[in-house]
Write a protein that holds these residues in place. Structure first.
Motif, PDB file in Angstrom:
ATOM      1  N   LEU A 151      42.539  29.955  47.902  1.00  0.00           N
ATOM      2  CA  LEU A 151      43.483  29.237  48.772  1.00  0.00           C
ATOM      3  C   LEU A 151      43.263  29.584  50.243  1.00  0.00           C
ATOM      4  O   LEU A 151      43.358  28.722  51.121  1.00  0.00           O
ATOM      5  N   LEU A 179      36.296  27.571  43.200  1.00  0.00           N
ATOM      6  CA  LEU A 179      37.307  26.764  42.511  1.00  0.00           C
ATOM      7  C   LEU A 179      36.736  26.116  41.248  1.00  0.00           C
ATOM      8  O   LEU A 179      37.424  25.993  40.222  1.00  0.00           O
ATOM      9  N   ARG A 210      38.023  31.254  39.121  1.00  0.00           N
ATOM     10  CA  ARG A 210      39.381  30.698  39.169  1.00  0.00           C
ATOM     11  C   ARG A 210      40.342  31.537  38.327  1.00  0.00           C
ATOM     12  O   ARG A 210      41.474  31.791  38.700  1.00  0.00           O
ATOM     13  N   SER A 252      42.329  36.192  42.977  1.00  0.00           N
ATOM     14  CA  SER A 252      41.310  35.131  42.995  1.00  0.00           C
ATOM     15  C   SER A 252      41.880  33.850  43.576  1.00  0.00           C
ATOM     16  O   SER A 252      41.251  33.210  44.431  1.00  0.00           O
ATOM     17  N   LYS A 253      43.060  33.502  43.107  1.00  0.00           N
ATOM     18  CA  LYS A 253      43.676  32.259  43.595  1.00  0.00           C
ATOM     19  C   LYS A 253      44.004  32.378  45.084  1.00  0.00           C
ATOM     20  O   LYS A 253      43.849  31.418  45.847  1.00  0.00           O
ATOM     21  N   SER A 309      34.604  27.968  49.023  1.00  0.00           N
ATOM     22  CA  SER A 309      35.849  27.833  48.251  1.00  0.00           C
ATOM     23  C   SER A 309      35.674  26.888  47.071  1.00  0.00           C
ATOM     24  O   SER A 309      36.173  27.160  45.970  1.00  0.00           O
ATOM     25  N   SER A 313      43.789  37.763  38.723  1.00  0.00           N
ATOM     26  CA  SER A 313      43.961  36.312  38.723  1.00  0.00           C
ATOM     27  C   SER A 313      44.680  35.858  40.009  1.00  0.00           C
ATOM     28  O   SER A 313      44.260  34.888  40.662  1.00  0.00           O
TER      29      SER A 313
END
Lengths: 159, 343
Positions: free
Chosen positions: B204, B152, B158, B199-200, B148, B196
């Motif tokens: 997470l 990140l 990201r 990806s987040k 992760s 996007s």
């Protein structure tokens, strides 16, 4: 109570755990720094592609020139002036860099594959002693890093 | 509990080494071609030694599956695997590394007290499993942290660029295979906003797993999210044995108890016999004692003594039986909704 030789005592457990954690941290740190992220647990780190076009640099009366390697195969004369056939895949058998002249997914990222390609070129240069004509191996690499504009770079390894 | 893990990892070790042997048979020994050792070249095994080591690793995996000397089998197979990764970094894959590390650690846990296909487990109480099991937990969490944080810190990841390409390629591949999707699905899946967001969400999820698995209050939820996450990865990408390795490693997060829950069934009914048989077959972690219950009733008594029947009993069963675990959250949510329709 049954005890296996692998059931460690309290002190051995502490030493084992400390050693294991230290080695794990070192391995992961090494993986972050290494171009191919070996031991780094970097999953799906890029969606990049590369295309390798291989050339041989040979000497001619008019100077040095690049000769394309077609289908990963080339023919060159050896010390006895006999024509021999050499193949990229005789040495490079695994991973994306075994494929020439077409875009392939750069698993573990572009840096990983470029690192491996440079080492592979050195390996092939070292393991083709019968090729008396080739002065250097040149890889022209077209890259698409995560879908961005293409870039071209060149890796040259002198034999 | 750990016995099931030993058997599962043994199977994966056998598959892994058998695949490497098949590669030798098909394409030759890696040392005869371009390879990249991390060890000095002098420590890279010869072709004969390599084959012998892989055969030994297969034998170690088989011992782990069968039971007797299973822990020694895990140790031998995983040590060989780790050594061979050092002998050629081109052979490195995250799933193989994770498999060898988890198997190596399990060799030091008392995983030799159950699941013997041959002979009987040694008598006497097992020593505390916490030492090696704790290290396996740490190992799993380290994988999620590393993965992760790598994503990140990478702006392409990201921002969704990496995922957008992956989605577009997936869409193109489906089209090439003749799978027709509505154009609006294609536009949606390949849109930068969706990439996007995905990806987040992925970052997470991994961060949640890295933290949630360690916290007792969130552990069950983290295990559930992790199971769905790995099912998703397994369906959408080629990751060799990774999903199975992580699924087995999750066993280390389970409370180390044996048969502290009771399933009460009425065996005079076919339904009661079905529930008892299903539980007996799927109770790989030895959670349940099956006892005769009241007429026509399926009742589960949890570890803390809480009794549940009807839908609540099924929620408890699904939470404790690995194969039914993916059903746990939707069943629990559905039951809660039906009980409190306004909430």
């Amino acid at each position: 109570m049954h005890r296996s030789s692998l059931d460690l005592g309290p002190r051995a457990r502490a030493v084992f755990a400390a050693l294991y954690i230290a080695l794990l941290v070192a391995a992961i740190a090494y993986g972050q720094l290494a171009p191919d992220h070996v031991f780094g647990f970097q999953m799906f780190n890029e969606s990049s592609k590369l295309r390798i076009t291989l050339f041989r640099e040979v000497s001619t009366p008019s100077g040095r020139r690049l000769v394309p390697v077609v289908d990963g195969t080339w023919r060159a004369r050896d010390e006895a002036n006999e024509v021999r056939t050499f193949r990229w895949n005789d040495r490079v058998r695994s991973g994306p860099i075994r494929r020439l002249d077409r875009f392939v997914h750069a698993s573990y990222g572009l840096d990983a594959q470029l690192f491996r390609l440079e080492r592979a070129l050195l390996d092939v240069a070292r393991h083709t002693p019968g090729d008396r004509e080739t002065r250097a191996l040149v890889a022209v690499v077209d890259t698409l890093k995560n879908g961005r504009d293409p870039q071209t770079l060149r890796i040259r390894v002198v034999r | 509990m750990l016995g099931a893990m030993r058997v599962g990892l043994g199977v994966l070790l056998v598959i892994q080494s058998a695949e490497r042997l098949w590669e030798v048979y098909r394409g030759g020994y890696f040392g005869d071609a371009f390879h990249l050792p991390i060890l000095p070249e002098a420590l890279v095994p010869s072709a004969a030694t390599y084959v012998l080591l892989q055969v030994l690793a297969v034998a170690g995996g088989i011992a782990a599956v069968l039971g007797p000397r299973g822990r020694e089998g895990l140790l031998v197979a995983s040590s060989i695997g780790l050594y061979l990764l050092l002998a050629n970094r081109l052979e490195y894959h995250n799933n193989r590394f994770a498999l060898f590390l988890v198997a190596f650690l399990l060799a030091f846990a008392p995983s030799d007290r159950s699941f013997f296909l041959l002979g009987r487990p040694p008598p006497g109480a097992a020593p505390s499993p916490f030492f090696a099991v704790g290290l396996i937990r740490l190992q799993v969490v380290a994988i999620y942290w590393s993965s992760s944080l790598g994503k990140l810190l990478d702006p392409d990841w990201r921002g969704g660029q990496t995922m957008a390409i992956r989605f577009a390629e997936g869409f193109d591949m489906m089209t090439a295979r003749g799978i027709e999707l509505a154009p609006w699905i294609g536009r949606l899946v390949t849109s930068p906003a969706v990439a996007s967001a995905a990806s987040k969400a992925a970052i997470l999820t991994e961060l949640f797993l890295a933290v949630g698995l360690l916290v007792p209050r969130t552990r069950a939820a983290a295990l559930y999210v992790g199971v769905l996450f790995h099912i998703g990865i397994e369906l959408s990408a080629r990751v060799e044995l990774f999903s199975y390795v992580m699924g087995l490693a999750y066993v280390a997060f389970v409370v180390p108890e044996t048969r502290q829950r009771v399933l009460e069934v009425d065996r005079s009914t076919s339904f009661g016999r079905f529930v008892a048989g299903l539980t007996r077959r799927l109770d790989w972690l030895c959670r349940f004692r099956i006892e005769e219950g009241s007429k026509g009733v399926v009742r589960v008594v949890d570890r803390g003594g809480e009794a549940a029947s009807g839908a609540a009993a099924w929620v408890t069963l699904c939470r404790a039986l690995p194969l039914l675990f993916p059903l746990w959250a939707p069943l629990a949510a559905g039951r809660r909704l039906l009980r409190n329709p306004r909430s």
